[in-house]
Design a protein around this motif. Structure first.
Motif, PDB file in Angstrom:
ATOM      1  N   VAL A  25       0.834  -1.199   0.000  1.00  0.00           N
ATOM      2  CA  VAL A  25       0.000   0.000   0.000  1.00  0.00           C
ATOM      3  C   VAL A  25       0.871   1.252   0.000  1.00  0.00           C
ATOM      4  O   VAL A  25       1.937   1.290   0.615  1.00  0.00           O
ATOM      5  CB  VAL A  25      -0.957   0.021   1.212  1.00  0.00           C
ATOM      6  CG1 VAL A  25      -1.998  -1.074   1.082  1.00  0.00           C
ATOM      7  CG2 VAL A  25      -0.195  -0.138   2.524  1.00  0.00           C
ATOM      8  N   THR A  26       0.401   2.274  -0.685  1.00  0.00           N
ATOM      9  CA  THR A  26       1.092   3.562  -0.741  1.00  0.00           C
ATOM     10  C   THR A  26       0.113   4.664  -0.353  1.00  0.00           C
ATOM     11  O   THR A  26      -0.901   4.863  -1.022  1.00  0.00           O
ATOM     12  CB  THR A  26       1.639   3.837  -2.152  1.00  0.00           C
ATOM     13  OG1 THR A  26       2.543   2.790  -2.526  1.00  0.00           O
ATOM     14  CG2 THR A  26       2.364   5.172  -2.211  1.00  0.00           C
ATOM     15  N   GLY A  27       0.408   5.348   0.759  1.00  0.00           N
ATOM     16  CA  GLY A  27      -0.424   6.459   1.183  1.00  0.00           C
ATOM     17  C   GLY A  27      -1.652   6.054   1.969  1.00  0.00           C
ATOM     18  O   GLY A  27      -2.219   6.859   2.701  1.00  0.00           O
ATOM     19  N   MET A  28      -2.080   4.829   1.843  1.00  0.00           N
ATOM     20  CA  MET A  28      -3.301   4.358   2.496  1.00  0.00           C
ATOM     21  C   MET A  28      -2.955   3.246   3.472  1.00  0.00           C
ATOM     22  O   MET A  28      -1.830   2.738   3.496  1.00  0.00           O
ATOM     23  CB  MET A  28      -4.289   3.836   1.449  1.00  0.00           C
ATOM     24  CG  MET A  28      -3.744   2.700   0.605  1.00  0.00           C
ATOM     25  SD  MET A  28      -4.816   2.215  -0.764  1.00  0.00           S
ATOM     26  CE  MET A  28      -6.181   1.461   0.128  1.00  0.00           C
ATOM     27  N   SER A  29      -3.921   2.857   4.276  1.00  0.00           N
ATOM     28  CA  SER A  29      -3.740   1.688   5.139  1.00  0.00           C
ATOM     29  C   SER A  29      -4.423   0.497   4.493  1.00  0.00           C
ATOM     30  O   SER A  29      -5.402   0.642   3.753  1.00  0.00           O
ATOM     31  CB  SER A  29      -4.326   1.949   6.540  1.00  0.00           C
ATOM     32  OG  SER A  29      -5.700   2.268   6.456  1.00  0.00           O
ATOM     33  N   THR A  71      -8.178 -10.563   8.227  1.00  0.00           N
ATOM     34  CA  THR A  71      -7.675 -10.461   9.602  1.00  0.00           C
ATOM     35  C   THR A  71      -6.257  -9.902   9.668  1.00  0.00           C
ATOM     36  O   THR A  71      -5.849  -9.380  10.706  1.00  0.00           O
ATOM     37  CB  THR A  71      -7.698 -11.834  10.303  1.00  0.00           C
ATOM     38  OG1 THR A  71      -6.960 -12.784   9.516  1.00  0.00           O
ATOM     39  CG2 THR A  71      -9.132 -12.327  10.472  1.00  0.00           C
ATOM     40  N   SER A  72      -5.507  -9.981   8.590  1.00  0.00           N
ATOM     41  CA  SER A  72      -4.121  -9.489   8.607  1.00  0.00           C
ATOM     42  C   SER A  72      -4.026  -8.010   8.253  1.00  0.00           C
ATOM     43  O   SER A  72      -2.937  -7.417   8.332  1.00  0.00           O
ATOM     44  CB  SER A  72      -3.268 -10.294   7.627  1.00  0.00           C
ATOM     45  OG  SER A  72      -3.736 -10.115   6.296  1.00  0.00           O
ATOM     46  N   LEU A  73      -5.131  -7.393   7.881  1.00  0.00           N
ATOM     47  CA  LEU A  73      -5.088  -6.005   7.430  1.00  0.00           C
ATOM     48  C   LEU A  73      -4.752  -5.073   8.593  1.00  0.00           C
ATOM     49  O   LEU A  73      -5.120  -5.315   9.738  1.00  0.00           O
ATOM     50  CB  LEU A  73      -6.418  -5.620   6.794  1.00  0.00           C
ATOM     51  CG  LEU A  73      -6.837  -6.478   5.585  1.00  0.00           C
ATOM     52  CD1 LEU A  73      -8.191  -6.032   5.055  1.00  0.00           C
ATOM     53  CD2 LEU A  73      -5.785  -6.432   4.484  1.00  0.00           C
ATOM     54  N   SER A  74      -4.068  -3.970   8.261  1.00  0.00           N
ATOM     55  CA  SER A  74      -3.554  -3.061   9.287  1.00  0.00           C
ATOM     56  C   SER A  74      -4.139  -1.660   9.108  1.00  0.00           C
ATOM     57  O   SER A  74      -4.420  -1.224   7.995  1.00  0.00           O
ATOM     58  CB  SER A  74      -2.026  -2.985   9.193  1.00  0.00           C
ATOM     59  OG  SER A  74      -1.511  -1.950  10.003  1.00  0.00           O
ATOM     60  N   SER A  75      -4.292  -0.953  10.223  1.00  0.00           N
ATOM     61  CA  SER A  75      -4.766   0.427  10.191  1.00  0.00           C
ATOM     62  C   SER A  75      -3.624   1.427  10.042  1.00  0.00           C
ATOM     63  O   SER A  75      -3.857   2.642   9.993  1.00  0.00           O
ATOM     64  CB  SER A  75      -5.563   0.746  11.462  1.00  0.00           C
ATOM     65  OG  SER A  75      -4.743   0.578  12.612  1.00  0.00           O
ATOM     66  N   SER A  76      -2.390   0.939   9.973  1.00  0.00           N
ATOM     67  CA  SER A  76      -1.221   1.818   9.852  1.00  0.00           C
ATOM     68  C   SER A  76      -0.978   2.154   8.379  1.00  0.00           C
ATOM     69  O   SER A  76      -0.794   1.256   7.546  1.00  0.00           O
ATOM     70  CB  SER A  76       0.020   1.143  10.442  1.00  0.00           C
ATOM     71  OG  SER A  76      -0.161   0.879  11.818  1.00  0.00           O
ATOM     72  N   ALA A  77      -0.956   3.425   8.062  1.00  0.00           N
ATOM     73  CA  ALA A  77      -0.764   3.859   6.678  1.00  0.00           C
ATOM     74  C   ALA A  77       0.609   3.425   6.165  1.00  0.00           C
ATOM     75  O   ALA A  77       1.618   3.527   6.867  1.00  0.00           O
ATOM     76  CB  ALA A  77      -0.907   5.371   6.575  1.00  0.00           C
ATOM     77  N   GLY A  78       0.634   2.919   4.950  1.00  0.00           N
ATOM     78  CA  GLY A  78       1.887   2.535   4.315  1.00  0.00           C
ATOM     79  C   GLY A  78       2.477   1.237   4.797  1.00  0.00           C
ATOM     80  O   GLY A  78       3.614   0.890   4.416  1.00  0.00           O
TER      81      GLY A  78
END
Length: 308
Positions: free
Chosen positions: A63-67, A91-98
């Motif tokens: 991801v670039t710029g987004m979470s 379930t592995s997705l993250s809220s941290s951008a980039g």
């Protein structure tokens, strides 16, 4: 004397597969869209000596710029068939951008890949409405992140990894529609009392997403005092099919005419073009100039499309 028995060398081919992301052109996707194709995984078993069963596949989400959690509902398709999964890839997705993550697809029951064939699996996902358009993007990649594949004897198949990337998907706020003139007509005369005369052609082309056109305005510029009184009716055609009849929006002869498709919008698929024709019926020409409901000789109009 006895002839010595001859022997023929035989090569035993084991189960094997090559894994890569299909080479696809980068594209623009619209935020808030659902079921978007975001990449295709190729499982190449053309050199395998056995049918194969794939039970797990791991892909990296860059991801670039987004979470990464601005994407959701990851699914895996074999053609038009959604594969059943025993886990939730989200379930592995993250809220941290980039922050890149590894997305796991546990296929249950396993997917059969016949020897001598190439299987293509399409990954689909939803895109959150909150993603920033024009700057955020993402793509899937395979770098040997993990695949579980067995041959027909239940043994691990040999895996060859081709480090490859899927298409980069850049976020757009909405679909876009381009309208361009497609005829080579020149200014000229119209005969009076004529039905279904084509006066112009144009093409609609959609980008980013399928566009639904619900209305269309055609501006009318007067020539020598003419205007909307110089035609009895205006229609929109696609080929030989009449799509709609226009409504004159005012008694002012230079008021735009309006096509309403709200009950059955015109759909223009992304990357596709549709060509339409403006068609008019002309009234009887009033040679005396005394009848306002008839066309006047040498008066005219120029149509142009202002908005859709």
């Amino acid at each position: 004397l006895l002839n010595s028995p001859s022997t023929t060398g035989m090569t035993i081919k084991t189960g094997s597969v090559s894994v890569s992301m299909k080479n696809q052109a980068d594209k623009t996707v619209v935020k808030g869209s659902t079921g978007v194709d975001v990449g295709v995984v190729q499982l190449d078993a053309t050199g395998s000596g056995s049918d194969l069963t794939v039970s797990q596949l791991k892909l990296k989400l860059v991801v670039t710029g987004m979470s990464s959690d601005e994407l959701s509902s990851f699914k895996l398709y074999d053609g038009t068939t959604e594969l059943a999964l025993s886990n939730d890839p989200d379930t592995s997705l993250s809220s941290s951008a980039g922050t890149d993550v590894t997305t796991t697809f546990s296929i249950s029951p396993g997917l059969t890949v016949a020897k001598g064939t190439v299987k293509e699996l399409t990954v689909k996902a939803n895109i959150a409405p909150s993603v920033t358009a024009k700057t955020d993007s993402f793509n899937l990649s395979y770098r040997g992140d993990g695949i579980t594949v067995k041959d027909s004897d239940g043994e691990d198949a040999a895996v060859t990894t081709y480090a490859t990337d899927g298409p980069t998907c850049t976020i757009a706020a909405a679909g876009a529609l381009t309208i361009n003139k497609s005829d080579d007509f020149e200014s000229g005369y119209l005969n009076g009392d004529v039905l279904a005369k084509t006066i112009g052609k144009f093409k609609m082309k959609a980008a980013n997403d399928t566009v639904k056109v619900e209305s269309l305005y055609v501006d009318i510029a007067a020539y020598e005092g003419g205007g909307t009184d110089e035609f009895a009716a205006m229609y929109l055609y696609e080929g030989t099919t009449q799509i709609a009849q226009a409504t004159v929006t005012s008694t002012n002869q230079t008021a735009p005419v309006f096509f309403d498709f709200s009950n059955s919008p015109i759909e223009v698929n992304v990357g596709a073009e549709r060509e339409f024709e403006l068609v008019v019926d002309t009234p009887v020409i009033d040679e005396s100039g005394d009848t306002p409901t008839l066309a006047n000789p040498m008066d005219g109009f120029t149509p142009s499309i202002s908005s859709a």
